[in-house]
Design an enzyme around this catalytic site. Structure first.
Site, PDB file in Angstrom:
ATOM      1  NE  ARG A 145      24.410  32.223  37.267  1.00 17.52           N
ATOM      2  CZ  ARG A 145      25.237  33.071  38.084  1.00 17.52           C
ATOM      3  NH1 ARG A 145      26.130  33.584  37.678  1.00 17.52           N
ATOM      4  NH2 ARG A 145      25.152  32.579  39.515  1.00 17.52           N
ATOM      5  CE  LYS A 160      27.003  18.712  27.651  1.00 12.64           C
ATOM      6  NZ  LYS A 160      27.508  20.045  27.238  1.00 12.64           N
ATOM      7  CD  GLU A 217      29.287  17.952  23.753  1.00 13.88           C
ATOM      8  OE1 GLU A 217      28.569  17.764  24.923  1.00 13.88           O
ATOM      9  OE2 GLU A 217      29.780  18.834  23.336  1.00 13.88           O
ATOM     10  CE  LYS A 238      26.325  19.247  22.225  1.00 13.39           C
ATOM     11  NZ  LYS A 238      25.520  19.981  23.143  1.00 13.39           N
TER      12      LYS A 238
HETATM   13  C1  5MM Z   1      26.637  25.216  26.115  1.00 11.44           C
HETATM   14  O1  5MM Z   1      27.961  25.142  26.512  1.00 11.44           O
HETATM   15  C2  5MM Z   1      28.043  23.704  27.071  1.00 11.44           C
HETATM   16  C3  5MM Z   1      28.798  23.941  28.386  1.00 11.44           C
HETATM   17  O2  5MM Z   1      30.360  24.440  28.375  1.00 11.44           O
HETATM   18  P1  5MM Z   1      30.944  24.344  29.680  1.00 11.44           P
HETATM   19  O3  5MM Z   1      30.936  23.202  30.358  1.00 11.44           O
HETATM   20  O4  5MM Z   1      32.350  24.760  29.083  1.00 11.44           O
HETATM   21  O5  5MM Z   1      30.224  25.487  30.349  1.00 11.44           O
HETATM   22  C4  5MM Z   1      28.881  22.789  26.099  1.00 11.44           C
HETATM   23  O6  5MM Z   1      29.130  21.513  26.774  1.00 11.44           O
HETATM   24  C5  5MM Z   1      28.114  22.707  24.989  1.00 11.44           C
HETATM   25  O7  5MM Z   1      26.920  21.994  25.366  1.00 11.44           O
HETATM   26  C6  5MM Z   1      28.927  21.964  23.921  1.00 11.44           C
HETATM   27  O8  5MM Z   1      30.244  22.029  23.791  1.00 11.44           O
HETATM   28  C7  5MM Z   1      28.023  22.202  22.200  1.00 11.44           C
HETATM   29  O9  5MM Z   1      28.211  23.678  22.351  1.00 11.44           O
HETATM   30  P2  5MM Z   1      28.444  24.424  21.235  1.00 11.44           P
HETATM   31  O10 5MM Z   1      28.645  25.997  21.554  1.00 11.44           O
HETATM   32  O11 5MM Z   1      29.808  23.843  20.747  1.00 11.44           O
HETATM   33  O12 5MM Z   1      27.327  24.434  20.311  1.00 11.44           O
END
Ligand code: 5MM
Length: 344
Positions: free
Chosen positions: A45, A136, A179, A224
């Protein structure tokens, strides 16, 4: 000198630059690594994120900030440089995901509530010390037209949590990204674009009502949101022009002009479509906010594939990331299509 929240927020959306959402939790990054048959270890990671954050052209020209996960904000590169310092060195702003994820909501079958408010004040102070200047929090709103979701109760609880989170961020010198994601890829996402419009409208109206009640200063926030798109399983899909037109129409009706910027999530759209939609939205022009990207999958899918977990593919991974970052930066300036035509 105290940093003004409004200045940080403005820098996050300046000049068509956008955010790299690299805040995948441990379970999500494992799924991403599974796709390249790579074991998700602490080191893997770290390597992956270091590869992204040292992609010089992308980070200095196209990316304004990076959303990190708790593990990543504490990690150092192979040579011992904190990853946060790599981001700052590139002139980009480190940010942090502070929600604890969307969990099943008691009394609301099929719906979720995002957790993480307990102890948040203390965590924000620590994250600020670690270098984060924005945060976020993601609420997940699923549409199911067969069962009538989302419900009023789940929507209201989620936007209230977003408002409490935002107030705590601002108290601690951190810009909140709010978001409220109306998802397009839920288990029963057969809804059409107009249903997405109606649900997103409700979510945004409730959100700005709750942010007002919570005394959040909108100039120090970033939104967002999802774009207005049909569900992935909808029999009626939409043209890119229709997505752009309805998305702009919706934001004009719901997002106050005091908000400095809107940074879209990609939500499972293909890389190119997420770029095309963003570019078309910016082409409409004459909008009171900056409109850019905060993409996770749409910025990283090609990079992760090209890297494949192998040191010898480090540069190929960076090239793939830089390409998508540049395309989205062009889209953030409404110039993606014109550049494409010039290149053809
Ligand atoms: C990168 O993915 C973010 C974290 O997801 P998890 O908490 O489920 O692991 C996610 O919050 C992301 O920032 C947003 O959904 C936007 O990502 P996408 O892939 O939809 O552009």
């Amino acid at each position: 000198m105290t940093e003004r929240l409004a200045d940080i927020a403005a820098a996050m959306v300046a000049d068509g630059k956008g955010l790299l959402a690299a805040d995948e939790s441990t379970s999500t990054i494992k799924k991403r690594f599974d796709s390249i048959k790579l074991e998700s270890t602490f080191e893997a990671r770290r390597d992956y994120r270091e590869m992204l954050f040292t992609a010089e052209e992308a980070m200095t020209k196209y990316i304004s900030g990076v959303i990190l996960f708790d593990e990543t904000i504490r990690q150092s590169s192979r040579n011992g440089t904190p990853l946060v310092d790599l981001i700052r060195k590139a002139g980009s702003i480190p940010g942090i995901k502070v929600d604890a994820g969307a969990k099943a909501m008691a009394g609301f079958p099929g719906e979720s509530i995002t957790e993480g408010l307990d102890g948040l004040r203390g965590r924000l102070k620590e994250y600020h010390d670690l270098g984060a200047r924005f945060a976020k929090w993601r609420a997940v709103i699923d549409i199911d037209t067969t069962t009538g979701l989302p419900s009023y109760g789940a929507l209201r609880a989620n936007v209230q949590a977003l408002a409490r989170y935002a107030a705590l961020c601002q108290e601690n010198g951190i810009v909140p990204i709010v978001e409220p994601e109306v998802i397009m890829d839920g288990p029963n996402s057969t809804h059409d674009i107009h249903t997405c419009y109606a649900v997103t409208e409700k979510a945004l109206k409730f959100l700005y009502e709750e942010l007002f009640i919570a005394r959040v200063d909108l100039e120090g926030t970033i939104l967002k949101p999802n774009m207005v798109v049909p569900g992935q399983k909808s029999p009626v899909q939409a043209s890119p022009e229709q997505v752009a037109e309805l998305t702009v129409k919706l934001f004009k009706a719901t997002v106050p002009v005091a908000v400095p910027g809107i940074a879209f999530l990609s939500g499972g759209q293909s890389d190119e479509l997420a770029t095309e939609h963003l570019s078309l939205i910016n082409q409409i022009g004459d909008l009171p906010w900056k409109i850019t990207f905060s993409y996770g999958r749409a910025l990283q899918a090609a990079a992760i594939k090209a890297w494949g977990g192998k040191d010898e593919n480090w540069a190929a991974g960076q090239r793939a990331f830089t390409h998508r970052a540049k395309m989205n930066w062009l889209a953030g300036n409404g110039k993606w299509k014109a550049e494409l035509e010039k290149a053809a």
